[in-house]
Write a protein that holds these residues in place. Sequence first.
Motif, PDB file in Angstrom:
ATOM      1  N   LYS A 209       0.151 -12.239  24.546  1.00  0.00           N
ATOM      2  CA  LYS A 209       0.469 -12.550  23.443  1.00  0.00           C
ATOM      3  C   LYS A 209      -1.433 -12.579  22.222  1.00  0.00           C
ATOM      4  O   LYS A 209      -0.846 -13.954  21.870  1.00  0.00           O
ATOM      5  CB  LYS A 209       1.473 -13.098  22.386  1.00  0.00           C
ATOM      6  N   PRO A 210      -2.184 -12.077  22.152  1.00  0.00           N
ATOM      7  CA  PRO A 210      -3.318 -12.575  21.863  1.00  0.00           C
ATOM      8  C   PRO A 210      -2.672 -13.255  20.509  1.00  0.00           C
ATOM      9  O   PRO A 210      -2.235 -13.034  19.828  1.00  0.00           O
ATOM     10  CB  PRO A 210      -3.961 -11.218  21.676  1.00  0.00           C
ATOM     11  N   ALA A 211      -3.655 -14.175  19.530  1.00  0.00           N
ATOM     12  CA  ALA A 211      -3.221 -14.921  18.783  1.00  0.00           C
ATOM     13  C   ALA A 211      -3.705 -14.211  17.312  1.00  0.00           C
ATOM     14  O   ALA A 211      -4.768 -13.328  17.483  1.00  0.00           O
ATOM     15  CB  ALA A 211      -4.302 -15.881  18.053  1.00  0.00           C
ATOM     16  N   ILE A 212      -2.998 -14.237  16.793  1.00  0.00           N
ATOM     17  CA  ILE A 212      -3.587 -12.763  15.191  1.00  0.00           C
ATOM     18  C   ILE A 212      -3.471 -13.879  13.403  1.00  0.00           C
ATOM     19  O   ILE A 212      -2.881 -15.011  13.352  1.00  0.00           O
ATOM     20  CB  ILE A 212      -2.411 -12.362  14.876  1.00  0.00           C
ATOM     21  N   TYR A 213      -4.838 -13.039  13.496  1.00  0.00           N
ATOM     22  CA  TYR A 213      -5.655 -14.039  12.024  1.00  0.00           C
ATOM     23  C   TYR A 213      -5.103 -12.526  10.892  1.00  0.00           C
ATOM     24  O   TYR A 213      -5.495 -11.132  11.686  1.00  0.00           O
ATOM     25  CB  TYR A 213      -6.831 -14.157  12.171  1.00  0.00           C
ATOM     26  N   THR A 214      -4.781 -13.178   9.988  1.00  0.00           N
ATOM     27  CA  THR A 214      -5.203 -12.341   8.328  1.00  0.00           C
ATOM     28  C   THR A 214      -6.402 -11.916   8.459  1.00  0.00           C
ATOM     29  O   THR A 214      -7.367 -12.902   7.608  1.00  0.00           O
ATOM     30  CB  THR A 214      -4.358 -12.568   7.297  1.00  0.00           C
ATOM     31  N   ARG A 215      -7.070 -10.852   8.097  1.00  0.00           N
ATOM     32  CA  ARG A 215      -8.383 -10.559   7.754  1.00  0.00           C
ATOM     33  C   ARG A 215      -8.460 -10.533   6.756  1.00  0.00           C
ATOM     34  O   ARG A 215      -8.022 -11.099   5.521  1.00  0.00           O
ATOM     35  CB  ARG A 215      -9.100  -9.371   7.758  1.00  0.00           C
ATOM     36  N   ILE A 216      -9.462 -11.739   6.252  1.00  0.00           N
ATOM     37  CA  ILE A 216      -9.633 -12.277   4.503  1.00  0.00           C
ATOM     38  C   ILE A 216     -10.264 -11.455   2.975  1.00  0.00           C
ATOM     39  O   ILE A 216      -9.776 -10.311   2.253  1.00  0.00           O
ATOM     40  CB  ILE A 216     -10.453 -13.747   4.169  1.00  0.00           C
ATOM     41  N   ALA A 217     -11.153 -10.409   4.104  1.00  0.00           N
ATOM     42  CA  ALA A 217     -12.296  -9.615   3.280  1.00  0.00           C
ATOM     43  C   ALA A 217     -11.481  -8.059   2.359  1.00  0.00           C
ATOM     44  O   ALA A 217     -11.335  -8.175   1.191  1.00  0.00           O
ATOM     45  CB  ALA A 217     -13.243  -8.499   4.379  1.00  0.00           C
ATOM     46  N   PRO A 218     -10.729  -7.449   3.271  1.00  0.00           N
ATOM     47  CA  PRO A 218      -9.685  -6.425   2.499  1.00  0.00           C
ATOM     48  C   PRO A 218      -9.214  -7.208   1.013  1.00  0.00           C
ATOM     49  O   PRO A 218      -7.943  -6.457   0.592  1.00  0.00           O
ATOM     50  CB  PRO A 218      -8.711  -5.913   3.691  1.00  0.00           C
ATOM     51  N   TYR A 219      -8.779  -8.625   1.274  1.00  0.00           N
ATOM     52  CA  TYR A 219      -8.122  -9.109   0.136  1.00  0.00           C
ATOM     53  C   TYR A 219      -8.972  -9.926  -0.589  1.00  0.00           C
ATOM     54  O   TYR A 219      -8.356 -10.807  -1.402  1.00  0.00           O
ATOM     55  CB  TYR A 219      -6.980 -10.575   0.495  1.00  0.00           C
ATOM     56  N   ALA A 220     -10.254  -9.723  -1.146  1.00  0.00           N
ATOM     57  CA  ALA A 220     -11.399 -10.593  -1.591  1.00  0.00           C
ATOM     58  C   ALA A 220     -10.658 -10.355  -3.273  1.00  0.00           C
ATOM     59  O   ALA A 220     -10.701 -11.512  -4.473  1.00  0.00           O
ATOM     60  CB  ALA A 220     -12.560 -10.231  -1.217  1.00  0.00           C
ATOM     61  N   ALA A 221     -10.521  -8.944  -3.698  1.00  0.00           N
ATOM     62  CA  ALA A 221     -10.060  -8.205  -5.165  1.00  0.00           C
ATOM     63  C   ALA A 221      -8.982  -9.218  -5.561  1.00  0.00           C
ATOM     64  O   ALA A 221      -9.160  -9.887  -6.208  1.00  0.00           O
ATOM     65  CB  ALA A 221     -10.077  -7.108  -5.217  1.00  0.00           C
ATOM     66  N   TRP A 222      -7.913  -9.120  -4.337  1.00  0.00           N
ATOM     67  CA  TRP A 222      -6.882  -9.806  -4.482  1.00  0.00           C
ATOM     68  C   TRP A 222      -6.731 -11.894  -5.418  1.00  0.00           C
ATOM     69  O   TRP A 222      -6.411 -12.379  -5.886  1.00  0.00           O
ATOM     70  CB  TRP A 222      -5.875  -9.675  -4.290  1.00  0.00           C
ATOM     71  N   ILE A 223      -7.458 -12.114  -3.925  1.00  0.00           N
ATOM     72  CA  ILE A 223      -8.519 -13.877  -4.280  1.00  0.00           C
ATOM     73  C   ILE A 223      -8.623 -14.461  -5.065  1.00  0.00           C
ATOM     74  O   ILE A 223      -8.332 -14.785  -5.714  1.00  0.00           O
ATOM     75  CB  ILE A 223      -8.911 -14.190  -3.094  1.00  0.00           C
ATOM     76  N   ASP A 224      -9.190 -13.075  -5.804  1.00  0.00           N
ATOM     77  CA  ASP A 224     -10.728 -12.946  -6.910  1.00  0.00           C
ATOM     78  C   ASP A 224      -9.395 -13.165  -8.579  1.00  0.00           C
ATOM     79  O   ASP A 224      -9.997 -13.482  -9.129  1.00  0.00           O
ATOM     80  CB  ASP A 224     -11.420 -12.258  -7.350  1.00  0.00           C
ATOM     81  N   SER A 225      -9.041 -12.285  -8.133  1.00  0.00           N
ATOM     82  CA  SER A 225      -7.896 -11.643  -9.130  1.00  0.00           C
ATOM     83  C   SER A 225      -6.825 -13.088  -9.638  1.00  0.00           C
ATOM     84  O   SER A 225      -6.669 -14.118 -11.066  1.00  0.00           O
ATOM     85  CB  SER A 225      -7.234 -10.555  -9.279  1.00  0.00           C
ATOM     86  N   VAL A 226      -6.418 -13.298  -9.157  1.00  0.00           N
ATOM     87  CA  VAL A 226      -5.457 -14.505  -8.799  1.00  0.00           C
ATOM     88  C   VAL A 226      -5.607 -15.511  -9.131  1.00  0.00           C
ATOM     89  O   VAL A 226      -5.709 -16.425  -9.997  1.00  0.00           O
ATOM     90  CB  VAL A 226      -4.455 -15.072  -7.267  1.00  0.00           C
ATOM     91  N   MET A 227      -7.133 -15.841  -9.105  1.00  0.00           N
ATOM     92  CA  MET A 227      -8.050 -16.980  -9.078  1.00  0.00           C
ATOM     93  C   MET A 227      -8.629 -17.365 -10.579  1.00  0.00           C
ATOM     94  O   MET A 227      -8.034 -18.171 -11.443  1.00  0.00           O
ATOM     95  CB  MET A 227      -9.959 -17.575  -8.517  1.00  0.00           C
ATOM     96  N   ALA A 228      -8.900 -15.576 -10.882  1.00  0.00           N
ATOM     97  CA  ALA A 228      -9.405 -15.428 -12.114  1.00  0.00           C
ATOM     98  C   ALA A 228      -8.169 -15.326 -13.223  1.00  0.00           C
ATOM     99  O   ALA A 228      -8.663 -16.342 -14.259  1.00  0.00           O
ATOM    100  CB  ALA A 228     -10.196 -14.252 -12.631  1.00  0.00           C
ATOM    101  N   SER A 229      -7.442 -14.853 -13.261  1.00  0.00           N
ATOM    102  CA  SER A 229      -5.805 -15.512 -14.090  1.00  0.00           C
ATOM    103  C   SER A 229      -5.574 -16.331 -14.075  1.00  0.00           C
ATOM    104  O   SER A 229      -5.222 -16.784 -15.716  1.00  0.00           O
ATOM    105  CB  SER A 229      -4.492 -14.551 -13.250  1.00  0.00           C
ATOM    106  N   ALA A 230      -5.863 -17.421 -12.944  1.00  0.00           N
ATOM    107  CA  ALA A 230      -4.614 -18.575 -13.448  1.00  0.00           C
ATOM    108  C   ALA A 230      -5.640 -19.560 -13.589  1.00  0.00           C
ATOM    109  O   ALA A 230      -5.160 -20.375 -14.924  1.00  0.00           O
ATOM    110  CB  ALA A 230      -4.526 -19.319 -11.850  1.00  0.00           C
ATOM    111  N   ASP A 231      -7.109 -19.599 -13.970  1.00  0.00           N
ATOM    112  CA  ASP A 231      -7.762 -20.090 -14.179  1.00  0.00           C
ATOM    113  C   ASP A 231      -7.952 -20.311 -15.780  1.00  0.00           C
ATOM    114  O   ASP A 231      -8.449 -21.363 -16.607  1.00  0.00           O
ATOM    115  CB  ASP A 231      -9.402 -20.404 -13.534  1.00  0.00           C
ATOM    116  N   GLY A 232      -7.584 -19.135 -16.379  1.00  0.00           N
ATOM    117  CA  GLY A 232      -7.994 -19.133 -17.486  1.00  0.00           C
ATOM    118  C   GLY A 232      -9.105 -18.638 -18.725  1.00  0.00           C
ATOM    119  O   GLY A 232     -10.222 -18.418 -17.662  1.00  0.00           O
TER     120      GLY A 232
END
Length: 232
Positions: A209-232
Amino acid sequence: ILGGYEAKPHLRPYMASLQLDGQHVCGGFLIAEQWVLSAAHCTEETDGRVFQVLLGAHSLTEPEPHKRLYQVRAQFPHPGSNIHNNKDDLLLLQLEEKAELNAAVQVLPFQREDRDVAADTVCDVAGWGTITHSGRRPDKLYQVERPVISRDVCNHRTRHDHTITEKMMCTDSRRRDTCKGDSGGPLVCNGVAEGVVTAGSRVCGNYKKPAIYTRIAPYAAWIDSVMASADG
Ligand SMILES: CC(C)CC(=O)Nc1cccc(-c2cccc(CN)c2)c1
Protein backbone atom coordinates in the motif's frame (compact mmCIF):
# COMPACT_ATOMS: atom_id res chain seq x y z
CA ILE A 1 6.39 9.03 10.15
CA LEU A 2 7.50 5.34 10.33
CA GLY A 3 11.15 4.39 9.90
CA GLY A 4 12.33 8.01 9.83
CA TYR A 5 14.29 10.14 12.25
CA GLU A 6 13.98 13.39 14.20
CA ALA A 7 14.27 16.40 11.89
CA LYS A 8 16.90 19.08 12.45
CA PRO A 9 15.00 21.81 14.33
CA HIS A 10 13.49 24.52 12.13
CA LEU A 11 15.03 23.33 8.85
CA ARG A 12 11.43 22.94 7.63
CA PRO A 13 10.11 26.35 8.71
CA TYR A 14 7.00 25.90 6.52
CA MET A 15 5.67 22.99 8.62
CA ALA A 16 2.37 23.51 10.44
CA SER A 17 0.62 21.42 13.10
CA LEU A 18 -3.18 21.54 12.84
CA GLN A 19 -4.51 21.25 16.38
CA LEU A 20 -7.77 20.83 18.27
CA ASP A 21 -7.76 21.51 22.04
CA GLY A 22 -3.96 21.56 22.00
CA GLN A 23 -3.75 18.15 20.31
CA HIS A 24 -1.91 17.63 17.01
CA VAL A 25 -4.35 16.23 14.42
CA CYS A 26 -2.70 16.76 11.04
CA GLY A 27 0.20 18.39 9.26
CA GLY A 28 0.07 21.31 6.87
CA PHE A 29 2.40 23.88 5.41
CA LEU A 30 2.58 27.64 4.86
CA ILE A 31 2.01 28.50 1.18
CA ALA A 32 1.52 32.27 1.78
CA GLU A 33 1.78 34.57 4.81
CA GLN A 34 -1.86 34.04 5.75
CA TRP A 35 -2.53 30.62 4.18
CA VAL A 36 -1.81 27.00 5.13
CA LEU A 37 -2.43 24.03 2.82
CA SER A 38 -3.45 20.67 4.33
CA ALA A 39 -5.76 17.69 3.64
CA ALA A 40 -9.57 17.86 3.64
CA HIS A 41 -9.93 14.45 5.38
CA CYS A 42 -8.32 16.01 8.47
CA THR A 43 -11.67 17.65 9.18
CA GLU A 44 -13.44 14.25 9.37
CA GLU A 45 -13.29 13.94 13.16
CA THR A 46 -13.58 17.62 14.09
CA ASP A 47 -17.43 17.81 14.02
CA GLY A 48 -17.35 21.31 12.59
CA ARG A 49 -14.77 22.81 14.99
CA VAL A 50 -12.06 25.01 13.49
CA PHE A 51 -8.36 24.09 13.83
CA GLN A 52 -5.69 26.16 15.47
CA VAL A 53 -2.39 26.26 13.54
CA LEU A 54 0.98 25.95 15.27
CA LEU A 55 3.87 27.51 13.32
CA GLY A 56 7.58 27.77 14.09
CA ALA A 57 7.62 24.56 16.12
CA HIS A 58 9.97 21.61 16.41
CA SER A 59 8.65 20.28 19.74
CA LEU A 60 4.88 20.27 20.19
CA THR A 61 5.16 20.91 23.94
CA GLU A 62 8.42 22.71 24.79
CA PRO A 63 8.68 26.52 24.64
CA GLU A 64 10.63 27.62 21.52
CA PRO A 65 11.55 31.16 20.44
CA HIS A 66 9.45 31.45 17.26
CA LYS A 67 6.64 29.04 18.16
CA ARG A 68 3.19 30.57 17.85
CA LEU A 69 -0.40 29.28 17.71
CA TYR A 70 -2.59 31.03 15.12
CA GLN A 71 -6.35 31.19 15.02
CA VAL A 72 -8.02 30.22 11.76
CA ARG A 73 -10.38 32.74 10.13
CA ALA A 74 -11.81 30.28 7.60
CA GLN A 75 -11.32 26.76 6.28
CA PHE A 76 -11.88 25.90 2.59
CA PRO A 77 -12.03 22.14 1.82
CA HIS A 78 -11.81 21.46 -1.92
CA PRO A 79 -15.41 21.16 -3.23
CA GLY A 80 -14.63 17.73 -4.73
CA SER A 81 -13.33 16.26 -1.45
CA ASN A 82 -15.43 13.62 0.30
CA ILE A 83 -15.09 10.91 2.97
CA HIS A 84 -15.51 8.02 0.53
CA ASN A 85 -12.29 8.41 -1.47
CA ASN A 86 -9.05 10.38 -1.61
CA LYS A 87 -10.12 12.65 -4.47
CA ASP A 88 -9.42 16.40 -4.22
CA ASP A 89 -8.19 15.85 -0.64
CA LEU A 90 -7.05 19.44 -0.04
CA LEU A 91 -7.90 21.97 2.68
CA LEU A 92 -6.94 25.65 2.63
CA LEU A 93 -6.84 27.44 5.98
CA GLN A 94 -6.87 31.23 6.17
CA LEU A 95 -5.12 32.40 9.34
CA GLU A 96 -6.73 35.13 11.44
CA GLU A 97 -3.71 37.32 10.59
CA LYS A 98 -0.53 37.15 8.50
CA ALA A 99 2.07 34.87 10.04
CA GLU A 100 5.14 36.62 11.36
CA LEU A 101 7.96 35.28 9.10
CA ASN A 102 11.35 34.56 10.68
CA ALA A 103 14.08 31.91 10.87
CA ALA A 104 11.54 29.29 11.98
CA VAL A 105 8.50 30.42 9.95
CA GLN A 106 8.78 30.58 6.16
CA VAL A 107 6.60 29.95 3.11
CA LEU A 108 7.26 26.87 0.91
CA PRO A 109 6.71 27.29 -2.85
CA PHE A 110 4.54 24.64 -4.48
CA GLN A 111 4.86 23.13 -7.97
CA ARG A 112 2.77 24.93 -10.59
CA GLU A 113 3.89 22.95 -13.65
CA ASP A 114 1.53 20.00 -14.09
CA ARG A 115 4.05 17.27 -14.94
CA ASP A 116 4.67 14.00 -13.06
CA VAL A 117 7.72 13.79 -10.81
CA ALA A 118 9.94 11.07 -12.35
CA ALA A 119 9.82 7.64 -10.72
CA ASP A 120 12.79 6.96 -8.39
CA THR A 121 13.10 10.69 -7.56
CA VAL A 122 13.89 10.78 -3.83
CA CYS A 123 11.66 13.26 -2.01
CA ASP A 124 11.22 13.97 1.67
CA VAL A 125 8.20 14.15 3.93
CA ALA A 126 7.97 15.31 7.55
CA GLY A 127 5.34 15.30 10.27
CA TRP A 128 4.32 14.74 13.87
CA GLY A 129 2.37 11.63 12.92
CA THR A 130 2.78 8.26 14.62
CA ILE A 131 6.33 6.83 14.62
CA THR A 132 5.55 3.20 15.58
CA HIS A 133 3.03 0.59 14.42
CA SER A 134 1.57 0.71 17.94
CA GLY A 135 0.74 4.39 17.33
CA ARG A 136 3.30 6.23 19.45
CA ARG A 137 3.03 9.98 18.84
CA PRO A 138 6.28 12.00 18.84
CA ASP A 139 6.80 15.33 20.54
CA LYS A 140 9.36 16.42 17.90
CA LEU A 141 9.07 16.71 14.11
CA TYR A 142 10.20 13.58 12.26
CA GLN A 143 11.16 13.16 8.61
CA VAL A 144 11.93 10.46 6.08
CA GLU A 145 13.19 10.29 2.47
CA ARG A 146 11.10 8.24 0.05
CA PRO A 147 11.44 7.38 -3.66
CA VAL A 148 8.56 8.25 -6.01
CA ILE A 149 7.00 5.19 -7.69
CA SER A 150 5.24 5.35 -11.06
CA ARG A 151 1.47 5.62 -11.23
CA ASP A 152 1.39 2.34 -13.18
CA VAL A 153 3.16 0.47 -10.38
CA CYS A 154 1.02 2.22 -7.74
CA ASN A 155 -2.15 1.34 -9.67
CA HIS A 156 -1.27 -2.34 -9.92
CA ARG A 157 -4.10 -4.71 -8.91
CA THR A 158 -2.07 -5.83 -5.87
CA ARG A 159 -1.34 -2.20 -4.80
CA HIS A 160 -3.96 0.57 -5.12
CA ASP A 161 -5.78 -1.21 -7.95
CA HIS A 162 -6.41 1.65 -10.41
CA THR A 163 -7.61 4.19 -7.82
CA ILE A 164 -4.63 6.54 -8.32
CA THR A 165 -5.72 9.36 -10.63
CA GLU A 166 -3.46 11.70 -12.61
CA LYS A 167 -3.97 14.20 -9.75
CA MET A 168 -2.28 11.83 -7.28
CA MET A 169 1.24 10.44 -6.88
CA CYS A 170 2.83 7.68 -4.79
CA THR A 171 6.00 6.88 -2.89
CA ASP A 172 7.36 3.52 -1.81
CA SER A 173 6.05 2.50 1.62
CA ARG A 174 8.33 -0.45 2.43
CA ARG A 175 9.07 0.07 6.13
CA ARG A 176 9.63 3.85 5.86
CA ASP A 177 6.28 5.60 5.39
CA THR A 178 3.81 8.32 6.32
CA CYS A 179 1.19 7.43 8.95
CA LYS A 180 -1.72 8.75 11.04
CA GLY A 181 -1.19 12.44 11.81
CA ASP A 182 1.15 13.05 8.85
CA SER A 183 -1.80 13.83 6.55
CA GLY A 184 -1.71 17.35 5.13
CA GLY A 185 2.06 17.64 5.20
CA PRO A 186 4.06 18.37 2.02
CA LEU A 187 6.03 15.89 -0.10
CA VAL A 188 9.08 18.00 -0.96
CA CYS A 189 11.13 17.13 -4.06
CA ASN A 190 14.14 19.29 -4.93
CA GLY A 191 12.95 22.01 -2.53
CA VAL A 192 9.46 22.33 -4.00
CA ALA A 193 6.17 20.99 -2.56
CA GLU A 194 4.90 18.48 -5.15
CA GLY A 195 2.25 16.68 -3.07
CA VAL A 196 0.12 16.71 0.07
CA VAL A 197 0.00 13.58 2.25
CA THR A 198 -3.39 11.81 2.09
CA ALA A 199 -4.37 8.84 4.26
CA GLY A 200 -5.22 6.51 1.36
CA SER A 201 -5.77 2.98 2.65
CA ARG A 202 -4.92 4.16 6.20
CA VAL A 203 -2.28 1.45 6.63
CA CYS A 204 1.37 2.35 7.19
CA GLY A 205 4.70 0.75 6.33
CA ASN A 206 3.18 -1.95 4.11
CA TYR A 207 4.92 -2.10 0.73
CA LYS A 208 1.66 -3.34 -0.86
CA LYS A 209 0.00 0.00 0.00
CA PRO A 210 2.29 2.77 -1.26
CA ALA A 211 1.88 6.22 0.30
CA ILE A 212 -0.49 8.45 -1.68
CA TYR A 213 -0.25 12.22 -2.15
CA THR A 214 -2.53 14.74 -3.77
CA ARG A 215 -0.42 16.40 -6.50
CA ILE A 216 -0.54 20.18 -6.02
CA ALA A 217 0.10 21.49 -9.58
CA PRO A 218 -3.35 20.42 -10.90
CA TYR A 219 -4.94 22.56 -8.14
CA ALA A 220 -2.84 25.73 -8.54
CA ALA A 221 -5.75 27.65 -10.11
CA TRP A 222 -8.14 26.59 -7.31
CA ILE A 223 -5.59 27.58 -4.64
CA ASP A 224 -5.00 30.98 -6.29
CA SER A 225 -8.74 31.65 -6.69
CA VAL A 226 -9.55 30.85 -3.05
CA MET A 227 -6.67 33.02 -1.79
CA ALA A 228 -7.64 35.88 -4.09
CA SER A 229 -11.36 35.70 -3.24
CA ALA A 230 -10.88 35.57 0.53
CA ASP A 231 -8.04 38.14 0.66
CA GLY A 232 -10.31 40.64 -1.01
C1 LIG B 1 -9.14 12.54 10.92
C2 LIG B 1 -7.92 11.83 10.36
C3 LIG B 1 -6.68 12.16 11.15
C4 LIG B 1 -8.17 10.30 10.40
C5 LIG B 1 -7.02 9.56 9.72
O1 LIG B 1 -6.44 10.07 8.80
N1 LIG B 1 -6.67 8.34 10.22
C6 LIG B 1 -5.60 7.55 9.80
C7 LIG B 1 -5.48 6.32 10.40
C8 LIG B 1 -4.46 5.47 10.06
C9 LIG B 1 -3.50 5.83 9.10
C10 LIG B 1 -3.60 7.10 8.49
C11 LIG B 1 -2.60 7.52 7.46
C12 LIG B 1 -2.29 8.88 7.29
C13 LIG B 1 -1.36 9.25 6.32
C14 LIG B 1 -0.75 8.30 5.49
C15 LIG B 1 -1.10 6.94 5.65
C16 LIG B 1 -0.53 5.88 4.78
N2 LIG B 1 0.83 5.94 4.47
C17 LIG B 1 -2.00 6.56 6.63
C18 LIG B 1 -4.66 7.95 8.84
